[in-house]
Design a protein around this motif. Sequence first.
Motif, mmCIF file in Angstrom:
data_model
loop_
_atom_site.group_PDB
_atom_site.id
_atom_site.type_symbol
_atom_site.label_atom_id
_atom_site.label_comp_id
_atom_site.label_asym_id
_atom_site.label_seq_id
_atom_site.Cartn_x
_atom_site.Cartn_y
_atom_site.Cartn_z
ATOM 1 N N THR A 117 -42.870 -12.193 39.339
ATOM 2 C CA THR A 117 -43.204 -10.869 39.867
ATOM 3 C C THR A 117 -44.252 -10.979 40.960
ATOM 4 N N THR A 151 -47.639 -5.139 44.297
ATOM 5 C CA THR A 151 -47.182 -4.381 45.453
ATOM 6 C C THR A 151 -48.032 -3.136 45.642
ATOM 7 N N ASP A 155 -36.550 -4.304 29.831
ATOM 8 C CA ASP A 155 -35.297 -3.889 30.474
ATOM 9 C C ASP A 155 -34.197 -3.864 29.412
ATOM 10 N N PHE A 174 -42.377 -4.781 31.665
ATOM 11 C CA PHE A 174 -42.680 -4.350 33.024
ATOM 12 C C PHE A 174 -43.526 -3.084 32.938
ATOM 13 N N VAL A 190 -44.733 0.534 34.695
ATOM 14 C CA VAL A 190 -44.541 1.616 35.665
ATOM 15 C C VAL A 190 -45.916 2.197 35.939
ATOM 16 N N TYR A 244 -43.607 3.692 40.398
ATOM 17 C CA TYR A 244 -42.944 2.440 40.768
ATOM 18 C C TYR A 244 -43.390 1.315 39.834
ATOM 19 N N LEU A 245 -42.640 0.215 39.844
ATOM 20 C CA LEU A 245 -43.008 -0.967 39.059
ATOM 21 C C LEU A 245 -44.106 -1.728 39.790
ATOM 22 N N ASN A 246 -45.122 -2.128 39.047
ATOM 23 C CA ASN A 246 -46.171 -2.963 39.617
ATOM 24 C C ASN A 246 -46.830 -3.755 38.496
ATOM 25 N N ARG A 288 -43.806 -5.924 40.467
ATOM 26 C CA ARG A 288 -42.345 -5.784 40.494
ATOM 27 C C ARG A 288 -41.714 -7.168 40.596
#
Length: 67
Positions: free
Chosen positions: A12, A15, A33, A43, A45, A55-57, A59
């Motif tokens: 990952t 971001t 997931d 993951f 969010v 958003y995913l961070n 990612r």
Amino acid sequence: MTDIPHQHLISTELTECCICRTKRNNPIATGKDYLHECSEQEFTVVECSNCRHLYLNPRPEIGNIHK
């Protein structure tokens, strides 16, 4: 966090918000997931502190999207 075999990890990258480009964010939720079952790792969010975009961070790195 449980130990996940290295071969099942998706690398990952941190971001920024793709809408307003700020790096300030607040974690909203974490999860695995379950739809594609590509990895056992969790993951996160996040919500942008400026524009509230979710958003995913971190990612998945672009080279790992195929996984």
